[in-house]
Every structure is written in C-alpha cells, then in structure tokens.
Design a protein around this motif. Structure first.
Motif, short mmCIF file in Angstrom:
data_model
loop_
_atom_site.label_atom_id
_atom_site.label_comp_id
_atom_site.label_asym_id
_atom_site.label_seq_id
_atom_site.Cartn_x
_atom_site.Cartn_y
_atom_site.Cartn_z
N ARG A 21 0.85 -1.21 0.00
CA ARG A 21 0.00 0.00 0.00
C ARG A 21 0.88 1.25 0.00
NH1 ARG A 21 -1.80 3.86 2.87
NH2 ARG A 21 -0.64 3.24 4.71
N CYS A 22 1.89 1.27 0.82
CA CYS A 22 2.78 2.43 0.87
C CYS A 22 3.57 2.59 -0.43
CB CYS A 22 3.73 2.32 2.06
SG CYS A 22 2.91 2.57 3.65
N ALA A 23 3.99 1.48 -1.03
CA ALA A 23 4.71 1.54 -2.31
C ALA A 23 3.81 2.14 -3.39
CB ALA A 23 5.19 0.15 -2.72
N LEU A 24 2.55 1.72 -3.42
CA LEU A 24 1.60 2.27 -4.39
C LEU A 24 1.39 3.77 -4.14
CD1 LEU A 24 -1.10 -0.56 -4.46
CD2 LEU A 24 0.47 0.05 -6.33
N ALA A 25 1.20 4.14 -2.87
CA ALA A 25 0.98 5.55 -2.54
C ALA A 25 2.19 6.39 -2.95
CB ALA A 25 0.69 5.70 -1.05
N ASP A 26 3.38 5.89 -2.70
CA ASP A 26 4.58 6.62 -3.09
C ASP A 26 4.66 6.77 -4.61
OD1 ASP A 26 5.30 6.83 -0.43
OD2 ASP A 26 6.85 5.27 -0.53
N TYR A 27 4.41 5.69 -5.33
CA TYR A 27 4.52 5.74 -6.78
C TYR A 27 3.45 6.65 -7.39
CZ TYR A 27 4.89 4.73 -11.65
OH TYR A 27 5.06 4.89 -13.00
N PHE A 28 2.21 6.51 -6.94
CA PHE A 28 1.11 7.27 -7.52
C PHE A 28 0.93 8.65 -6.89
CE2 PHE A 28 0.03 2.96 -8.86
CZ PHE A 28 -0.28 3.18 -10.19
N GLY A 29 1.71 8.97 -5.86
CA GLY A 29 1.65 10.29 -5.25
C GLY A 29 0.35 10.54 -4.48
N THR A 30 -0.15 9.51 -3.83
CA THR A 30 -1.40 9.64 -3.07
C THR A 30 -1.08 9.69 -1.58
OG1 THR A 30 -1.70 7.24 -3.03
CG2 THR A 30 -2.76 8.45 -4.84
N VAL A 31 -2.11 9.85 -0.78
CA VAL A 31 -1.95 9.95 0.67
C VAL A 31 -1.44 8.62 1.22
CG1 VAL A 31 -3.17 10.32 2.84
CG2 VAL A 31 -3.78 11.65 0.82
N ARG A 32 -0.38 8.70 1.98
CA ARG A 32 0.22 7.48 2.53
C ARG A 32 -0.44 7.08 3.85
NH1 ARG A 32 6.22 5.73 4.06
NH2 ARG A 32 6.33 4.03 2.58
N ILE A 33 -0.87 8.04 4.64
CA ILE A 33 -1.46 7.73 5.94
C ILE A 33 -2.96 8.01 5.89
CG2 ILE A 33 -1.49 8.34 8.38
CD1 ILE A 33 1.47 9.10 8.09
N LEU A 34 -3.72 6.98 6.15
CA LEU A 34 -5.18 7.11 6.23
C LEU A 34 -5.59 6.86 7.66
CD1 LEU A 34 -6.29 5.09 3.09
CD2 LEU A 34 -6.45 7.55 3.39
N ARG A 35 -6.67 7.50 8.05
CA ARG A 35 -7.20 7.29 9.39
C ARG A 35 -8.59 6.69 9.29
NH1 ARG A 35 -3.66 10.98 9.47
NH2 ARG A 35 -2.37 11.60 11.19
N GLU A 36 -8.99 6.09 10.39
CA GLU A 36 -10.32 5.50 10.48
C GLU A 36 -11.39 6.49 10.03
OE1 GLU A 36 -12.81 3.20 13.97
OE2 GLU A 36 -10.93 4.17 14.45
N LEU A 37 -12.37 6.02 9.33
CA LEU A 37 -13.53 6.75 8.81
C LEU A 37 -13.20 7.68 7.65
CD1 LEU A 37 -15.41 7.57 12.14
CD2 LEU A 37 -15.76 5.63 10.62
N GLU A 38 -11.94 7.73 7.21
CA GLU A 38 -11.60 8.56 6.06
C GLU A 38 -12.00 7.92 4.74
OE1 GLU A 38 -8.00 11.42 7.54
OE2 GLU A 38 -7.46 9.64 6.40
N VAL A 39 -12.38 6.66 4.78
CA VAL A 39 -12.87 5.98 3.59
C VAL A 39 -14.39 5.94 3.71
CG1 VAL A 39 -12.86 3.84 2.25
CG2 VAL A 39 -10.78 4.59 3.44
N PRO A 40 -15.08 6.80 2.98
CA PRO A 40 -16.54 6.84 3.12
C PRO A 40 -17.17 5.56 2.57
CG PRO A 40 -15.83 8.32 1.37
CD PRO A 40 -14.59 7.76 2.01
#
Length: 187
Positions: A163-182
């Motif tokens: 997940r972190c490798a994908l986030a780094d490559y695609f430039g997305t948020v690396r740290i997600l918190r509970e309830l941030e995924v609707p």
C-alpha cells in the motif's frame, strides 16, 4: 521505495505489476503477472524460480485483488496452488454466496485500500452475476467495516508495504485514518 524504482510500464496493470516486483520479486521470489483467463496463484516448481500471482487479462482491479489474497496467505498457503482454497464459480445460491462473501471480506478490504493508494476507484465485487439475486449491502458494509478495522489496527505487513509503495509511486496519501474511507466509496 527501493533506491531506483524500476517501473517502466505503460498500462496501469503493468505499473502495478512493476511496483510489486520492485518490492517482492527478490525477497519473496514472487511475480505479479497479467494476461490470465482467470486469476490464479502458482507456487514455484521445478524449472520456475518465481511464484506467480496471475491476474485476469490486464485489469488493474484484478491485479490489486490478487495481491490482497497473497498478502493474507501465510507461508504454508503460499506453497499451495491457489493457496489451497476452493472457488465456487458464478451461479451460487444465496447460502453459498454468503459463505463466499465471508471469505472475501478481508481481501476486498485490502483491495479497497490498495485502490485508494493507486488513485483508483473501488467497488465491492459480488462476483455472482448468474446466481441468486441478493442484497449486496450487507457485504458492502462488511468490507467497509473491515477497512475501518485495518485502519485502526494496521494492515498485515506485506499489505502495508505494498500500500505504501503504491501511494509513493502514484503520489497519493500514505497515511489514512479510520472513517476517512466513506462507505459510498465502497458501494
């Protein structure tokens, strides 16, 4: 991320395969390979140095889903074809579908988090087009709840690394918190 990420791919699924290879090819002797008629995990055998996670055609969602299964499978299961699991094909009745869904909650929750890291949309897969008609909401809710558990308690180690490798490559948020995924993201 490895010192020099070797990703040189054109399609989204090829990029996902290349990111996977950068992190897991050497340490786990495992490759993510597209082009399959059906998804399948093939452990290495005589004449084949690498285990292969085969995903459907060139579908990025299939690649992410199959990696999720690999991330959950323990070392003993990774020595068995398709991790030693059964697969009940399309056309399941309601009872068999619910059993299928119970097994799929964790992998689909990981696939959801991988999709977010890769900047992709996600939708729960019922994978039973020819079967009995069922209300998908209980399964969708179960996947969302498992996503929340993963965000609260952490992902399996290989899943978090991917997940972190994908986030780094695609430039997305690396740290997600509970309830941030609707929940609507999963529906």
């Amino acid at each position: 991320m490895p010192e020099a990420c070797r990703v040189t791919a054109s399609s989204e699924s090829e990029v996902i395969s290349a990111v996977f290879a950068d992190y897991f090819a050497e340490t786990y002797k495992t490759m993510l390979v597209g082009g399959g008629d059906e998804p399948f995990y093939q452990p290495s055998s005589a004449g084949h140095e690498f285990h292969q996670i085969v995903y459907r055609a060139d579908y990025a969602a299939s690649a992410l889903h199959e990696v999720a299964h690999w991330c959950i499978a323990g070392q003993a299961r990774r020595q068995l074809a398709d991790y030693g699991y059964w697969y009940e094909p399309d056309g399941r009745n309601i009872e068999t579908q619910r059993v299928f869904e119970r097994v799929e909650v964790r992998p689909q929750a990981l696939e959801c988090l991988f999709s977010i890291a890769a900047g992709r949309s996600f939708g729960v897969s019922i994978d039973n087009l020819g079967g009995d008609e069922i209300d998908p909401f209980p399964f969708q809710l179960a996947v969302w709840q498992q996503v929340q558990v993963y965000l609260r308690q952490g992902l399996p180690a290989r899943a978090e690394q991917f997940r972190c490798a994908l986030a780094d490559y695609f430039g997305t948020v690396r740290i997600l918190r509970e309830l941030e995924v609707p929940l609507i993201y999963i529906l």
